[in-house]
Design a protein around this motif. Structure first.
Motif, PDB file in Angstrom:
ATOM      1  N   SER A 100      17.922   5.844  29.582  1.00  5.13           N
ATOM      2  CA  SER A 100      17.244   7.167  28.813  1.00  5.13           C
ATOM      3  C   SER A 100      16.751   6.728  27.485  1.00  5.13           C
ATOM      4  O   SER A 100      15.871   7.630  27.110  1.00  5.13           O
ATOM      5  CB  SER A 100      18.335   8.189  28.870  1.00  5.13           C
ATOM      6  OG  SER A 100      19.384   7.670  27.762  1.00  5.13           O
ATOM      7  N   LEU A 118      12.823   6.704  26.853  1.00  2.00           N
ATOM      8  CA  LEU A 118      12.228   8.325  26.417  1.00  2.00           C
ATOM      9  C   LEU A 118      11.848   8.260  24.910  1.00  2.00           C
ATOM     10  O   LEU A 118      10.905   8.994  24.431  1.00  2.00           O
ATOM     11  CB  LEU A 118      13.160   9.387  26.453  1.00  2.00           C
ATOM     12  CG  LEU A 118      13.662   9.906  27.799  1.00  2.00           C
ATOM     13  CD1 LEU A 118      14.855  10.899  27.799  1.00  2.00           C
ATOM     14  CD2 LEU A 118      12.685  10.156  28.724  1.00  2.00           C
ATOM     15  N   ILE A 148      23.693   9.918  25.503  1.00  2.79           N
ATOM     16  CA  ILE A 148      22.289   9.995  25.510  1.00  2.79           C
ATOM     17  C   ILE A 148      21.625   9.614  24.146  1.00  2.79           C
ATOM     18  O   ILE A 148      20.631   8.635  24.033  1.00  2.79           O
ATOM     19  CB  ILE A 148      21.741  11.163  26.025  1.00  2.79           C
ATOM     20  CG1 ILE A 148      22.246  11.495  27.386  1.00  2.79           C
ATOM     21  CG2 ILE A 148      20.183  11.346  25.812  1.00  2.79           C
ATOM     22  CD1 ILE A 148      21.538  10.563  28.498  1.00  2.79           C
TER      23      ILE A 148
END
Length: 838
Positions: A406, A409, A564
């Motif tokens: 992740s 991103l 995350i």
């Protein structure tokens, strides 16, 4: 002249791949039909038999990798029989293995059963604890000490065995081997101690003869005899396997095929499951088929075959067959080797081709300063990704799931910050070494400190690449003996030094572009092959969060390995720090024509990295699905989580056709060499510009400079090779090792650049101690886990501490102590001097 050197080499490589794809890496020992029969029999026994026969079949399925149905069957058994003394321990034992996320829960139940001195399943609990690797000495120390202070019996032996799973052997207590060799100990405890020795498989070679002699001297009828034979057979060192003593042990052991006792036949098969060979398959098959069953009184031979005793033996034979299947050896075919040789030859050809075009140091280090931005961007991607990422990302996905991915991103923010805040500052200065910036803004001491940080970072980085590429990939794929690690490492570095020292940055960038294609192609081929096996892509992608990936979390938490937020922060800091301080990155920015092309270079590297990270994440999922569906390719004892980092290299060997395996193996070598070549080039550049030129006037002589630079790259390679030998001592999985070792100096190095570029009142003293503080906290987090901070926070924490300490001390140095030599003043003075010169 053709721009693509050694074109004939690459044409030959393509032909070899196409021709070799029709071949095979191995001839199977166990046929597909026999494998399926063995799995089916285990499933039937688990479903249809009772009590411990059922337990054995369930465990055989788990240990062989065919776990289907075990969890559901034993959750049902738990509901029905959890109050049934003794058998309940077997239920907990199976569930602890079948449901890893509940292992601690069931382990605690087993320990509680052991703690009960009046319980009639205490012996079973002690044995189960030892088999599961639980130390009763750690989990129930008072009860353990009481047992070991008593007489030597079954409970004593199993409790003692369990203590070896923890911190070590209890003080003043005999070892298992001592019990086996002591003729004053009763036969039953000696048998159980020998059984434990067979399971542990850790008899020192110098003590094996004593065990073997005791096994040979045991009399027929003694309970311990078969287990002594089994323990001696399994623990035999390689140097004894041709000796008469070992031959006698094996002969006696094989005679147990016709024993009228179930336990003796099962022990024979368990010994063969651990150390048997292809020549033992017929015996396993006879016992599997029940050709000579143990006759049950009042039953015919045909009826006896399906009795519980014989089904237990047959299930053990099925397990032995499946374990033999998993010990199948695999090796690269001739076509694979030819691909690899052609590939390495091509790399050397490219180095030679460009060596004829380098005229001076600027050509060697910066490619003349006008290189194609797309090619340089691909080179930057290949450099930053490296074989470390190529090998670690699939393993990280398998073991911990997609959280770390992740981090991509945050790439748009990374591109903006680096492209509009860092790149313009570097491009305006137009220096050969990025660390000239530090000398201009903060003085010689900070440049030398940065040089030390950079060299430490890159030498550790190159050493880690060599170590991990050789130990994780090359030994797994090529099947070399680990004793050849040093020789292989020397060859890998030798080829890299060869084409790097010949060709300079042009050779590095050109080979990086080729190797980027091979790397991406290897990932795509893996996805294609796995999809072909499963019928579609969707068939192997998980539809739910897997239990062993851990709990899914969103926020920031320095004491959690993965969330995350942690992934986003770590990725942002790494790219910011690497792009803003690493000579390998800055060197490529400066190799382009202007700010616009430098940004484009960085953008290309980010886009390519995004694509390949996603590919490698998918590769992890694909490989995980492949080995779940085909556990026969995992060696005995290997699981998806315990050997996550080795699964991708293993798939390359067992899952791809001949020729393709060689090409992808070459891709891993390519990723390693592209990074090593960039490390050699940029590291020698820093040593040349920041050390040798500063301290040696003779080194600056124009006619000797290029030749000296090439010799310097050779020296750098040899030093990195030496450091690779010490990386094995670092604890953690592959990704953790990379973060601990490779990224240790990333933030401290950027602290110096941040102070030199963005803190107007920064002074040399304040910046120096800020850098030292950053390194200190990085080491504390990486190797001592200070304050419980996880390894992924090494870079964010060390960056924050370094900037904070550097800023505060600079403010004190300038405002309180009156030091006038600030970054702002030095920049202004340098600008005035430059105007006068021009």
């Amino acid at each position: 002249m053709s721009y693509f050197p050694a074109s004939g080499t690459w044409l030959g490589l393509v032909l070899i791949v196409l021709l070799g794809a029709c071949g095979s890496h191995h001839d199977p020992i166990v046929s597909e039909a026999l494998r399926q029969e063995a799995v089916q029999l285990l499933d039937n026994v688990m479903q249809e038999q009772e009590s411990w026969v059922k337990v054995h079949a369930a465990e055989y399925k788990i240990w062989s990798g065919y776990r289907e149905g075990v969890r559901e069957t034993y959750l049902a058994e738990k509901d029905r029989y959890e109050e049934l003394s003794q058998y309940r321990v077997g239920i907990w034992r199976v569930l602890a293995q079948a449901i890893p996320e509940q292992r601690d829960f069931y382990s605690q139940k087993i320990v509680e059963a052991f703690r009960d001195p009046s319980g009639d399943d205490r012996i079973h609990a002690a044995e189960t604890a030892a088999k599961l690797g639980l130390s009763l000495g750690d989990l129930a120390p008072v009860e353990t000490e009481q047992v070991l202070a008593g007489s030597i019996n079954s409970l004593y032996v199993y409790t003692l065995w369990s203590t070896f799973q923890g911190s070590g052997q209890p003080v003043d207590k005999p070892s298992l081997l001592d019990l086996v060799l002591d003729r004053t100990v009763e036969d039953l405890p000696r048998m159980q101690a020998a059984f434990a020795l067979r399971n542990e498989r850790n008899i020192p070679p110098d003590q094996w003869e004593s065990l073997a002699s005791s096994a040979v001297e045991a009399r027929n009828g003694e309970l311990s005899r078969v287990y002594l034979l089994s323990a001696a057979y399994v623990n035999a060192p390689d140097s004894y396997r041709e000796a008469p003593l070992f031959s006698q042990i094996k002969k006696s052991l094989l005679e147990l095929e016709h024993s009228p006792r179930k336990g003796e036949r099962m022990e024979l098969l368990m010994a063969l499951s651990m150390a048997g060979s292809e020549e033992d398959l017929p015996l396993m098959k006879r016992l599997f088929d029940g050709e000579n069953p143990i006759l049950i009184p009042g039953e015919t031979k045909e009826a006896s075959v399906n009795s519980s005793d014989n089904m237990d033996v047959r299930a053990t034979a099925a397990y032995a067959i499946l374990q033999l299947d998993r010990r199948q050896s695999y090796a690269l075919a001739v076509g694979d080797w030819m691909v690899i040789v052609f590939y390495l030859s091509g790399m050397l050809g490219i180095g030679y081709f460009f060596s004829r075009r380098n005229k001076n140091a600027k050509d060697y280090y910066l490619g003349g300063g006008k290189m194609n931005p797309i090619a340089v961007g691909l080179s930057l991607f290949a450099t930053l990704l490296s074989s470390l990422s190529y090998l670690s990302y699939p393993g990280e996905m398998i073991k911990y799931g997609p959280v770390i991915f992740s981090g991509v991103l945050v790439f748009p923010l990374v591109y903006y910050v680096v492209g509009w805040f860092l790149i313009p500052k570097f491009m305006r200065l137009r220096v050969t070494s990025a660390y000239e910036i530090l000398e201009i803004n903060l003085g010689v001491s900070i440049r030398l400190l940065a040089t030390f940080f950079f060299l430490s970072l890159r030498f550790l980085w190159m050493g880690t690449i060599i170590f991990i590429t050789v130990n994780t990939a090359i030994l797994s794929i090529f099947g070399f003996d680990p004793s050849y690690t040093l020789v292989i490492s020397v060859l890998l570095m030798g080829v890299t030094v060869g084409y790097t020292t010949m060709g300079g940055l042009k050779a590095v960038v050109f080979t990086d572009v080729i190797q980027s294609g091979v790397l991406v192609g290897g990932a795509l081929l893996t996805l294609a092959v796995v999809s072909w096996h499963f019928g579609s892509i969707s068939a192997w992608i998980p539809t739910e969060w897997l239990p062993y990936w851990g709990e899914f979390k969103w926020g920031f938490d320095a004491r959690e390995r993965l969330t995350i937020g942690n992934a986003l922060l770590t990725t942002f800091v790494w790219y910011l720090a690497s792009s803003g301080s690493d000579q390998m990155s800055i060197q490529r920015f400066l190799a382009t024509a202007n700010i616009h092309t430098a940004r484009r270079t960085f953008g290309v590297s980010l886009v390519t990295t995004f694509v390949v990270q996603m590919l490698l994440g998918l590769v992890g999922l694909a490989v995980m699905a492949y080995f779940t569906a085909f556990p026969r390719y995992l060696a005995p004892g290997e699981t998806l989580t315990s050997h996550a980092d080795q699964l991708f290299p293993k798939f390359i060997l067992v899952g791809l056709p001949v020729g393709i395996s060689g090409l992808v193996a070459a891709g891993i070598l390519a990723a390693a060499m592209s990074s090593l070549s960039s490390g050699l080039n940029s590291t020698s550049s820093v040593i040349s510009e920041d050390l040798l030129k500063r301290f040696s006037k003779r080194y600056t002589a124009p006619k000797n400079q290029l030749k000296s630079i090439q010799k310097l790259s050779l020296f750098v390679g040899v030093l990195a090779l030496g450091l690779s030998l010490g990386i094995s001592r670092v604890e953690g999985n592959l990704y953790d090792v990379i973060v601990k070792v490779v990224n240790l100096f990333v933030s401290p190095l950027f602290v110096l650049f941040f102070m030199a570029l963005f803190v107007p009142f920064a002074t040399a003293k304040g910046t120096f101690w800020g850098g030292i503080a950053s390194v200190a906290i990085a080491i504390a987090v990486a190797f001592y886990k200070v304050f419980g901070i996880e390894v992924l926070y090494i870079m964010p924490v060390s960056l924050f501490v370094g900037i904070l300490v550097g800023t505060l001390l600079s403010w004190v140095d300038h405002r309180v102590l009156g030091n006038p030599e600030t970054m702002k003043k030095r920049v202004r003075a340098a600008a005035i001097l430059k105007e006068k010169v021009t």
